[in-house]
Write a protein that holds these residues in place. Structure first.
Motif, PDB file in Angstrom:
ATOM      1  N   HIS A  67      22.413  -5.915  -3.096  1.00 32.63           N
ATOM      2  CA  HIS A  67      23.409  -4.971  -3.627  1.00 32.63           C
ATOM      3  C   HIS A  67      23.532  -3.712  -2.759  1.00 32.63           C
ATOM      4  O   HIS A  67      24.008  -2.682  -3.211  1.00 32.63           O
ATOM      5  N   ASP A  68      23.082  -3.797  -1.499  1.00 32.85           N
ATOM      6  CA  ASP A  68      23.181  -2.666  -0.561  1.00 32.85           C
ATOM      7  C   ASP A  68      22.390  -1.440  -0.985  1.00 32.85           C
ATOM      8  O   ASP A  68      22.801  -0.306  -0.723  1.00 32.85           O
ATOM      9  N   VAL A  69      21.266  -1.634  -1.633  1.00 35.49           N
ATOM     10  CA  VAL A  69      20.412  -0.509  -2.013  1.00 35.49           C
ATOM     11  C   VAL A  69      19.090  -0.646  -1.257  1.00 35.49           C
ATOM     12  O   VAL A  69      18.277  -1.514  -1.582  1.00 35.49           O
ATOM     13  N   PRO A  70      18.888   0.180  -0.235  1.00 32.69           N
ATOM     14  CA  PRO A  70      17.611   0.120   0.479  1.00 32.69           C
ATOM     15  C   PRO A  70      16.492   0.658  -0.407  1.00 32.69           C
ATOM     16  O   PRO A  70      16.734   1.503  -1.270  1.00 32.69           O
ATOM     17  N   ALA A  71      15.282   0.160  -0.181  1.00 36.55           N
ATOM     18  CA  ALA A  71      14.169   0.555  -1.046  1.00 36.55           C
ATOM     19  C   ALA A  71      12.927   0.908  -0.247  1.00 36.55           C
ATOM     20  O   ALA A  71      12.673   0.341   0.814  1.00 36.55           O
ATOM     21  N   VAL A  72      12.174   1.829  -0.794  1.00 35.94           N
ATOM     22  CA  VAL A  72      10.820   2.088  -0.337  1.00 35.94           C
ATOM     23  C   VAL A  72       9.970   1.105  -1.136  1.00 35.94           C
ATOM     24  O   VAL A  72       9.964   1.132  -2.366  1.00 35.94           O
ATOM     25  N   VAL A  73       9.294   0.220  -0.447  1.00 30.39           N
ATOM     26  CA  VAL A  73       8.519  -0.827  -1.105  1.00 30.39           C
ATOM     27  C   VAL A  73       7.102  -0.316  -1.318  1.00 30.39           C
ATOM     28  O   VAL A  73       6.462   0.154  -0.376  1.00 30.39           O
ATOM     29  N   VAL A  74       6.638  -0.380  -2.558  1.00 25.77           N
ATOM     30  CA  VAL A  74       5.312   0.135  -2.880  1.00 25.77           C
ATOM     31  C   VAL A  74       4.474  -0.941  -3.560  1.00 25.77           C
ATOM     32  O   VAL A  74       5.008  -1.838  -4.221  1.00 25.77           O
ATOM     33  N   TYR A  75       3.179  -0.830  -3.363  1.00 28.06           N
ATOM     34  CA  TYR A  75       2.269  -1.755  -4.028  1.00 28.06           C
ATOM     35  C   TYR A  75       0.873  -1.157  -4.024  1.00 28.06           C
ATOM     36  O   TYR A  75       0.373  -0.735  -2.990  1.00 28.06           O
ATOM     37  N   LYS A  76       0.270  -1.113  -5.190  1.00 30.87           N
ATOM     38  CA  LYS A  76      -1.097  -0.615  -5.304  1.00 30.87           C
ATOM     39  C   LYS A  76      -1.798  -1.415  -6.397  1.00 30.87           C
ATOM     40  O   LYS A  76      -1.285  -1.564  -7.498  1.00 30.87           O
ATOM     41  N   THR A  77      -2.957  -1.907  -6.074  1.00 32.02           N
ATOM     42  CA  THR A  77      -3.732  -2.703  -7.021  1.00 32.02           C
ATOM     43  C   THR A  77      -5.207  -2.338  -6.848  1.00 32.02           C
ATOM     44  O   THR A  77      -5.541  -1.474  -6.046  1.00 32.02           O
ATOM     45  N   SER A  78      -6.059  -3.009  -7.565  1.00 27.01           N
ATOM     46  CA  SER A  78      -7.488  -2.712  -7.420  1.00 27.01           C
ATOM     47  C   SER A  78      -7.939  -3.084  -6.011  1.00 27.01           C
ATOM     48  O   SER A  78      -7.369  -3.967  -5.360  1.00 27.01           O
ATOM     49  N   LEU A  79      -8.954  -2.395  -5.547  1.00 29.96           N
ATOM     50  CA  LEU A  79      -9.462  -2.632  -4.198  1.00 29.96           C
ATOM     51  C   LEU A  79      -9.936  -4.080  -4.035  1.00 29.96           C
ATOM     52  O   LEU A  79      -9.678  -4.709  -2.999  1.00 29.96           O
ATOM     53  N   LEU A  80     -10.599  -4.613  -5.045  1.00 32.92           N
ATOM     54  CA  LEU A  80     -11.087  -5.995  -4.973  1.00 32.92           C
ATOM     55  C   LEU A  80      -9.927  -6.975  -4.874  1.00 32.92           C
ATOM     56  O   LEU A  80      -9.926  -7.881  -4.034  1.00 32.92           O
ATOM     57  N   THR A  81      -8.917  -6.804  -5.728  1.00 32.60           N
ATOM     58  CA  THR A  81      -7.746  -7.689  -5.701  1.00 32.60           C
ATOM     59  C   THR A  81      -7.064  -7.611  -4.346  1.00 32.60           C
ATOM     60  O   THR A  81      -6.677  -8.630  -3.764  1.00 32.60           O
ATOM     61  N   TYR A  82      -6.910  -6.405  -3.821  1.00 34.90           N
ATOM     62  CA  TYR A  82      -6.265  -6.224  -2.528  1.00 34.90           C
ATOM     63  C   TYR A  82      -7.072  -6.909  -1.421  1.00 34.90           C
ATOM     64  O   TYR A  82      -6.509  -7.599  -0.565  1.00 34.90           O
TER      65      TYR A  82
END
Length: 176
Positions: A67-82
Motif C-alpha cells: 500500500h506504499d507505506v514504508p515501515a521501520v521494522v522492529v522486533y524484540k524478544t527474550s534473549l534466549l528466544t533470539y
C-alpha cells in the motif's frame, strides 16, 4: 520525545490489538504529551493516511509495502528466544520486504537496536520527502512488481479448483 518535539506536523496512529484496552493506551499517550491516537482496527487508516509506519516484523510489513507505506521494522524478544532463532534461521534480513528486495530497503531495529529515539528518527526520515524516502518508495515499487499483479487469492483459488476438477479424470482428460 526530543525528536518528535522538532516535528510539530507529525501525527501518530497506534493500532491496538483487540486484547488490549485502547482507552488505557490513549490515556498514556495523552499523559506523555505525544500526538498519538490509539485505536482498534487502525490498519485501514494506516494504509490510507500514513506516510510511514513502525511495524513488528511479519506479514504486516509486506502489507504496508503493498500500500506504499514504508515501515521501520522492529522486533524484540527474550534473549534466549533470539539466540535460538539466530542459530536456527540464517537470513540476511528479518523483514519480508527486505528479503524480497535482496537488500536492506527498510530499516530493521532488532533487539537492543530497537530504541524509541532511534525508531522515531527512522520513522520521520521515511515519512519526510527527500532522497531517502524516494529511494525507499522506488524499492517498494520494485518489490510489489516482483510479487506480480493484484489478485493472487483469486489466481490461487482458480488453480486449486482446476486441480480439483482434474482429479479423478482419466490421464490427459479433464472433467467437463
Amino acid at each position: 520525545r526530543e525528536v518528535l518535539s522538532r516535528e510539530p506536523a507529525a501525527q501518530f496512529v497506534m493500532p491496538v490489538a483487540q486484547t488490549l484496552d485502547s482507552a488505557e493506551l490513549q490515556g498514556a499517550a495523552v499523559r506523555s504529551g505525544l500526538p498519538v491516537v490509539a485505536m482498534a482496527n487502525a490498519f485501514d487508516l494506516m494504509v490510507d493516511a500514513c506516510d510511514a509506519a513502525i511495524c513488528a516484523s511479519g506479514t504486516a510489513t509486506l502489507e504496508l509495502a503493498a500500500h506504499d507505506v514504508p515501515a521501520v521494522v522492529v522486533y524484540k524478544t527474550s534473549l534466549l528466544t533470539y539466540a535460538i532463532a539466530r542459530l536456527v534461521v540464517d537470513v540476511p534480513h528479518i523483514s519480508l520486504v527486505n528479503l524480497l528486495a535482496g537488500e536492506r530497503l527498510l530499516p530493521e531495529l532488532i533487539q537492543s537496536d530497537f530504541q524509541p529515539t532511534v525508531a522515531a528518527q527512522e520513522l520521520l526520515a521515511l515519512g519526510t520527502a527527500g532522497p531517502r524516502r524516494d529511494a525507499v518508495m522506488s524499492g517498494l515499487a520494485q518489490v510489489r512488481q516482483s510479487l506480480g499483479p493484484p489478485g493472487a487469492y483469486a489466481r490461487a483459488a482458480k488453480a486449486f479448483i482446476e486441480v480439483l476438477d482434474g482429479a479423478g479424470a482419466p490421464q490427459g482428460e479433464s472433467r467437463p
